[in-house]
Scaffold this active site. Structure first.
Site, PDB file in Angstrom:
ATOM      1  N   GLU A   1       4.742  -4.233 -11.342  1.00 31.90           N
ATOM      2  CA  GLU A   1       4.654  -2.941 -12.020  1.00 31.90           C
ATOM      3  C   GLU A   1       4.167  -3.115 -13.463  1.00 31.90           C
ATOM      4  OE1 GLU A   1       4.818  -0.501 -10.162  1.00 31.90           O
ATOM      5  OE2 GLU A   1       6.729  -0.151  -9.163  1.00 31.90           O
TER       6      GLU A   1
ATOM      7  N   ASP B   1       4.905  -8.876  -0.639  1.00 33.51           N
ATOM      8  CA  ASP B   1       6.154  -8.279  -1.127  1.00 33.51           C
ATOM      9  C   ASP B   1       7.013  -7.728   0.009  1.00 33.51           C
ATOM     10  OD1 ASP B   1       4.392  -6.231  -0.527  1.00 33.51           O
ATOM     11  OD2 ASP B   1       4.267  -5.462  -2.561  1.00 33.51           O
TER      12      ASP B   1
ATOM     13  N   HIS C   1      -0.388  -1.170 -10.085  1.00 31.17           N
ATOM     14  CA  HIS C   1       0.349  -2.344  -9.623  1.00 31.17           C
ATOM     15  C   HIS C   1      -0.395  -3.073  -8.504  1.00 31.17           C
ATOM     16  CE1 HIS C   1       3.055   0.084  -6.584  1.00 31.17           C
ATOM     17  NE2 HIS C   1       2.063  -0.453  -5.937  1.00 31.17           N
TER      18      HIS C   1
ATOM     19  N   ASN D   1      -0.444   3.371 -10.271  1.00 30.44           N
ATOM     20  CA  ASN D   1      -0.167   2.963 -11.656  1.00 30.44           C
ATOM     21  C   ASN D   1      -0.752   1.584 -11.981  1.00 30.44           C
ATOM     22  OD1 ASN D   1       1.463   1.284 -10.197  1.00 30.44           O
ATOM     23  ND2 ASN D   1       3.380   1.812 -11.220  1.00 30.44           N
TER      24      ASN D   1
HETATM   25  C1  GLP Z   1       2.586  -0.369  -2.249  1.00 29.58           C
HETATM   26  C2  GLP Z   1       2.484  -1.899  -2.060  1.00 29.58           C
HETATM   27  C3  GLP Z   1       1.181  -2.440  -2.611  1.00 29.58           C
HETATM   28  C4  GLP Z   1       0.084  -1.472  -2.242  1.00 29.58           C
HETATM   29  C5  GLP Z   1       0.248  -0.193  -3.021  1.00 29.58           C
HETATM   30  C6  GLP Z   1      -0.710   0.908  -2.633  1.00 29.58           C
HETATM   31  O1  GLP Z   1       3.754   0.073  -2.799  1.00 29.58           O
HETATM   32  N1  GLP Z   1       3.564  -2.662  -2.584  1.00 29.58           N
HETATM   33  O2  GLP Z   1       0.945  -3.753  -2.112  1.00 29.58           O
HETATM   34  O3  GLP Z   1      -1.169  -2.014  -2.543  1.00 29.58           O
HETATM   35  O4  GLP Z   1       1.594   0.225  -3.049  1.00 29.58           O
HETATM   36  O5  GLP Z   1      -0.323   1.525  -1.450  1.00 29.58           O
HETATM   37  P1  GLP Z   1      -1.285   2.418  -0.573  1.00 29.58           P
HETATM   38  O6  GLP Z   1      -2.252   1.479   0.057  1.00 29.58           O
HETATM   39  O7  GLP Z   1      -0.395   3.072   0.432  1.00 29.58           O
HETATM   40  O8  GLP Z   1      -1.973   3.371  -1.497  1.00 29.58           O
END
Ligand code: GLP
Length: 259
Positions: free
Chosen positions: A150, A74, A145, A143
């Site tokens: 989402e 992404d 995702h 959440n």
């Molecule tokens: C982000 C990314 C995801 C990631 C998630 C968790 O927004 N788009 O690919 O897995 O949120 O992030 P973190 O690893 O900082 O907890």
């Protein structure tokens, strides 16, 4: 500790470092078995340690990225790639600039094009032309995702423009000067792309991920918890640290899978 549940392999590691090492070793295994592997890559704070370990393995001559192709999950919409919060910037800093991957083999969705539909369509075609992703790394949002898919996502969607949830905007505000600076939209691979990958490794650490991981593994498969869809994938490895695994381990005990 290694547990097999519902044909998914779950590793519970002592801490963040051990989780990161395990994930990096599995990526190295993939690349050593197939030098022209197609890797699906994730951002966020979770995989930073894994990238550090991969860089170390590369410096030790234990992995070679010369023939590897990558697709990132992404990218924020309308955030210039020079912005230090863009995922292109993150990937360059944490990984690409430190290993011998060739720049023409690196793919991150282009978040600053006027033709978003064209960008998404071309990303899907390119993944297909590369014969799909061999190994996809995933983190998980609070959440549920994956990528930026989402809650209430359409499981059949390919790469698409996403409206970020308030939860996600707040969670990611820690990386920006203020919550107002967090982009409201992103381009993300869809669940369809993720489900077409040959192998998935999902990594998570910390107590704040413990309850969503329990829902992901033991709850119904539902678009409300996008990560729950991986229950339907046939090659999933989940690597957790102890804190993230807390409720998963409790549930596995209750179900008699472990003692
Ligand atoms: C982000 C990314 C995801 C990631 C998630 C968790 O927004 N788009 O690919 O897995 O949120 O992030 P973190 O690893 O900082 O907890």
């Amino acid at each position: 500790m290694k547990v097999v549940y519902n044909s998914m392999i779950i590793f519970v590691k002592e801490d963040y470092e051990a989780m990161s090492k395990k994930a990096a070793n599995m990526v190295a295994g993939q690349v050593n078995l197939k030098s022209n592997s197609v890797l699906g890559l994730a951002t966020g704070s979770t995989p930073e340690g894994m990238y550090r370990e991969l860089v170390e393995l590369y410096k030790d001559d234990r992995i070679d990225f010369a023939e590897v192709t990558t697709f990132n999950l992404d990218e924020y919409y309308e955030l210039p790639i020079e912005n230090d919060q863009s995922y292109a910037y993150y990937m360059n800093k944490n990984f690409f600039s430190q290993v011998n991957i060739s720049s023409e083999n690196i793919h991150v969705p282009n978040g600053i094009s006027d033709d978003v539909a064209g960008v998404c369509e071309a990303y899907d075609r390119l993944i297909e032309r590369n014969n799909n992703i061999d190994l996809q790394i995933l983190g998980i949002g609070n959440n549920g995702h994956i990528g930026f898919n989402e809650p209430d996502v359409k499981f059949e969607a390919g790469t698409h423009l996403v409206q970020l949830d308030e939860d996600t905007i707040e969670a990611n505000a820690r990386f920006f000067k203020s919550v107002d600076d967090v982009p409201r939209k992103a381009i993300s691979m869809g669940i369809r792309n993720i489900m077409h990958t040959k192998k998935i490794i999902l990594i998570a650490n910390g107590a704040n991920k413990a309850s969503i991981l329990k829902e992901m593994l033991f709850g119904p498969v539902t678009p409300n918890i996008p990560a729950s869809v991986i229950q339907l994938h046939n090659d999933v490895t989940i690597i957790l640290d102890k804190e993230a695994a807390k409720y998963v381990l409790e549930e596995l005990k209750m179900r008699g899978v472990i003692q």
